[in-house]
Design a protein around this motif. Structure first.
Motif, PDB file in Angstrom:
ATOM      1  N   SER A  62       6.182   1.059  -6.230  1.00 17.32           N
ATOM      2  CA  SER A  62       4.746   1.068  -6.499  1.00 17.32           C
ATOM      3  C   SER A  62       4.094  -0.135  -5.834  1.00 17.32           C
ATOM      4  CB  SER A  62       4.480   1.043  -8.006  1.00 17.32           C
ATOM      5  OG  SER A  62       5.094  -0.087  -8.601  1.00 17.32           O
ATOM      6  N   GLY A  87       0.032   5.314   0.589  1.00 15.67           N
ATOM      7  CA  GLY A  87      -0.970   6.335   0.876  1.00 15.67           C
ATOM      8  C   GLY A  87      -0.444   7.730   0.612  1.00 15.67           C
ATOM      9  N   THR A  88      -1.135   8.726   1.151  1.00 18.02           N
ATOM     10  CA  THR A  88      -0.706  10.110   0.945  1.00 18.02           C
ATOM     11  C   THR A  88       0.599  10.425   1.666  1.00 18.02           C
ATOM     12  OG1 THR A  88      -2.090  10.790   2.806  1.00 18.02           O
ATOM     13  CG2 THR A  88      -3.066  10.932   0.594  1.00 18.02           C
ATOM     14  N   TYR A  89       0.869   9.693   2.731  1.00 20.42           N
ATOM     15  CA  TYR A  89       2.150   9.893   3.419  1.00 20.42           C
ATOM     16  C   TYR A  89       2.647   8.583   4.035  1.00 20.42           C
ATOM     17  CZ  TYR A  89      -0.828  10.188   7.617  1.00 20.42           C
ATOM     18  OH  TYR A  89      -1.742   9.930   8.621  1.00 20.42           O
ATOM     19  N   SER A  90       2.276   7.439   3.443  1.00 18.77           N
ATOM     20  CA  SER A  90       2.649   6.146   4.022  1.00 18.77           C
ATOM     21  C   SER A  90       3.045   5.145   2.954  1.00 18.77           C
ATOM     22  CB  SER A  90       1.487   5.577   4.839  1.00 18.77           C
ATOM     23  OG  SER A  90       0.358   5.358   3.991  1.00 18.77           O
ATOM     24  N   ASN A 133       0.846  -1.194   0.000  1.00 19.51           N
ATOM     25  CA  ASN A 133       0.000   0.000   0.000  1.00 19.51           C
ATOM     26  C   ASN A 133       0.885   1.248   0.000  1.00 19.51           C
ATOM     27  OD1 ASN A 133      -2.778   1.293   0.429  1.00 19.51           O
ATOM     28  ND2 ASN A 133      -1.610   2.148   2.141  1.00 19.51           N
ATOM     29  N   GLY A 193      -0.251  14.391   5.042  1.00 17.67           N
ATOM     30  CA  GLY A 193      -1.574  14.591   4.464  1.00 17.67           C
ATOM     31  C   GLY A 193      -1.971  16.039   4.381  1.00 17.67           C
ATOM     32  N   GLY A 194      -1.048  16.938   4.097  1.00 17.13           N
ATOM     33  CA  GLY A 194      -1.348  18.359   3.975  1.00 17.13           C
ATOM     34  C   GLY A 194      -1.070  19.143   5.237  1.00 17.13           C
ATOM     35  N   ALA A 213       5.855  15.103   5.353  1.00 16.91           N
ATOM     36  CA  ALA A 213       4.529  14.935   4.761  1.00 16.91           C
ATOM     37  C   ALA A 213       3.565  14.335   5.784  1.00 16.91           C
ATOM     38  CB  ALA A 213       4.620  14.039   3.531  1.00 16.91           C
ATOM     39  N   ASP A 231       8.612  12.061   1.588  1.00 13.01           N
ATOM     40  CA  ASP A 231       8.143  12.945   0.530  1.00 13.01           C
ATOM     41  C   ASP A 231       7.471  12.105  -0.560  1.00 13.01           C
ATOM     42  OD1 ASP A 231       7.824  14.599  -1.690  1.00 13.01           O
ATOM     43  OD2 ASP A 231       9.654  15.709  -1.301  1.00 13.01           O
ATOM     44  N   PRO A 232       6.172  12.311  -0.830  1.00 14.64           N
ATOM     45  CA  PRO A 232       5.476  11.472  -1.818  1.00 14.64           C
ATOM     46  C   PRO A 232       6.153  11.476  -3.191  1.00 14.64           C
ATOM     47  CG  PRO A 232       3.911  12.790  -0.572  1.00 14.64           C
ATOM     48  CD  PRO A 232       5.269  13.289  -0.192  1.00 14.64           C
ATOM     49  N   HIS A 248       5.609   9.698   6.519  1.00 19.68           N
ATOM     50  CA  HIS A 248       6.129  11.070   6.375  1.00 19.68           C
ATOM     51  C   HIS A 248       7.238  11.216   5.344  1.00 19.68           C
ATOM     52  CE1 HIS A 248       3.660  11.524   9.865  1.00 19.68           C
ATOM     53  NE2 HIS A 248       4.515  10.934  10.688  1.00 19.68           N
TER      54      HIS A 248
END
Length: 460
Positions: free
Chosen positions: A165, A138-141, A136, A184-185, A182, A158-159, A156
């Protein structure tokens, strides 16, 4: 011993390798920053031989919330030098709202915050601690599922820096992304949150303490020698499953770890089965400081050991002996028997899961502690000058009938008989190598001479 920094002072290190290794110290597991909650005192290494999850040293494990720059910290910015210095601090179970059953309060921080070498964003690489599959992103994982069932989670990074992948296979040490803030914003401090998820007996899949696995892998990254498996004393000793002489083999997900039972308060167990090959096994490495005959015992806890033909193999003095043990006959210390051990290493006790009992029976084998107790010392080698008679050195048959003049006095009756026969076989010689007659030889000589004299008389 591990280099733990106690509450009463700092244990300085001067060990080889790099400046980082020379300075490395850490607070004990479970000791959190004052006021940040109640930690879990747990020295278990949940992932032995893993790769430290940041590519290069130095790195600094501590709290990003209760550190400088954190919203509960003492003030100052996140780049404060105190955040980038030893000692390390555990922050598993630090006060948070997450459900963490292994924490004393039942909730807390699921893993460990780690700062990289410098307070620079998007520079330092996080890497795979074990080989496995990316399950997986995620937005920061990033989630890494190891082949042994352990899940490693990285937060945390950097995406834009993540080169892997979902579904991709990675090897131990492969780059996964760069340490950032990072969230999630909502930015946090620049650090890597890292945690471990495993199957725990009585609980199921949950977050497990990460700290000591990080200490162990970081010391190897620095080149610091690991705690050795030391030789037992002359009288023997105990090898516990928490010690450096113990190893678990096979898929870790098949082993269950218990922290409220067993010798010294913990144990491992897995299920017995009837496959010809072992899937899981536990090994206690044995190094003896003195040779001798030792009784070997294993520690059994009835609630976690139901196999009726648990399969143990003892390697001792170059030999391997298999023993079977019915756990249901009683718990506590149970004897496997007495074995002759040589001085030194390359000896062990192993407990295999292929007992021959069907999985359907739901029987368990236990891996806890092994105890060796010396029963008697090794028999000394015979002295060729006094104990091995030959044709030129006559031995009185009356002194050789018990074996007490040969060996250590611990020999079996059969050994004594064999010595008696070989000794008496040499008493037909009438003279010693020095030309002196023995009493038995003189007697035989006189008999022969007397017989000859009588024949001479009869011929006259």
């Amino acid at each position: 011993m591990k280099r733990i920094l106690g509450t009463c002072g700092i244990l300085a290190l001067t060990l080889l390798a790099t400046p980082a290794s020379a300075e490395f110290t850490y607070k004990p597991p479970g000791e959190l920053v004052p006021g940040s909650g109640q930690g879990r005192v747990d020295s278990k290494i949940y992932v032995p031989n893993m790769r430290f999850p940041i590519e290069q040293a130095p790195a600094y494990a501590n709290s990003q919330v209760w550190g400088h720059g954190g919203y509960k910290g003492p003030g100052g910015g996140q780049c404060d030098t105190e955040n980038y210095s030893y000692p390390w601090w555990d922050n598993y179970c630090e006060s948070r709202s997450w459900d963490v059953p292994l924490c004393p309060s039942g909730n807390g921080h699921q893993g460990q915050d780690i700062r990289a070498a410098t307070c620079e964003d998007n520079k330092h690489w996080a890497v795979a601690a074990e080989a496995g599959t990316i399950t997986n992103i995620g937005t920061y994982s990033v989630y890494l599922q190891a082949d042994n069932g352990t899940r490693h989670r990285y937060l945390h990074m950097d995406p834009a820096s993540i080169p892997v992948s979902e579904g991709q296979r990675v090897a131990k040490g492969d780059r996964l992304g760069r340490v950032s803030n990072a969230f999630g914003g909502t930015p946090t401090t620049i650090h890597l949150h890292y945690d471990l998820h495993q199957n725990v007996s009585g609980i199921g899949n949950t977050y497990v303490p990460t700290y000591m696995s990080l200490v162990d892998s970081y010391e190897r990254l620095l080149g610091i020698p690991q705690e050795p498996c030391e030789a037992l004393g002359p009288d023997g000793g105990t090898l516990d499953d928490a010690g450096p002489c113990f190893e678990l083999h096979g898929p870790p997900a098949s082993w269950r770890y218990v922290t409220d039972a067993g010798h010294d308060g913990d144990l491992h167990w897995t299920k017995a089965w009837d496959d010809p090959d072992a899937s899981n096994w536990a090994q206690w490495h044995v190094e003896t400081s003195e040779a001798g005959t030792y009784e070997v015992e294993v520690y059994v806890v009835a609630d976690y050991a139901q196999a009726q033909q648990a399969r143990y193999v003892v390697r001792h003095a170059g030999n391997e002996t298999e023993k079977r043990l019915d756990y249901t006959a009683g718990d506590g210390w149970r004897s496997l028997g007495e074995f002759d051990f040589a001085q030194g290493a390359d000896q062990w006790v192993v407990n295999y899961d292929n007992t021959g009992e069907s999985l359907d029976l739901d029987r368990r084998i236990i891996a806890d502690a092994v105890r060796l107790t010396r029963i008697r010392p090794a028999q000394p080698e015979p002295d060729a000058g006094t104990t091995q008679p030959d044709a030129g050195n006559t031995v009185d048959a009356g002194q050789a009938d018990t074996g007490s003049d040969v060996g250590s006095g611990t020999d079996s009756d059969q050994d004594g008989e064999e010595r008696e026969q070989s000794t008496r076989a040499t008493t037909t010689s009438s003279c010693s190598s020095t030309g002196e007659s023995s009493p038995a030889g003189l007697m035989w000589l006189l008999v022969v001479l007397g017989f000859g004299w009588r024949r001479r008389l009869a011929s006259k």
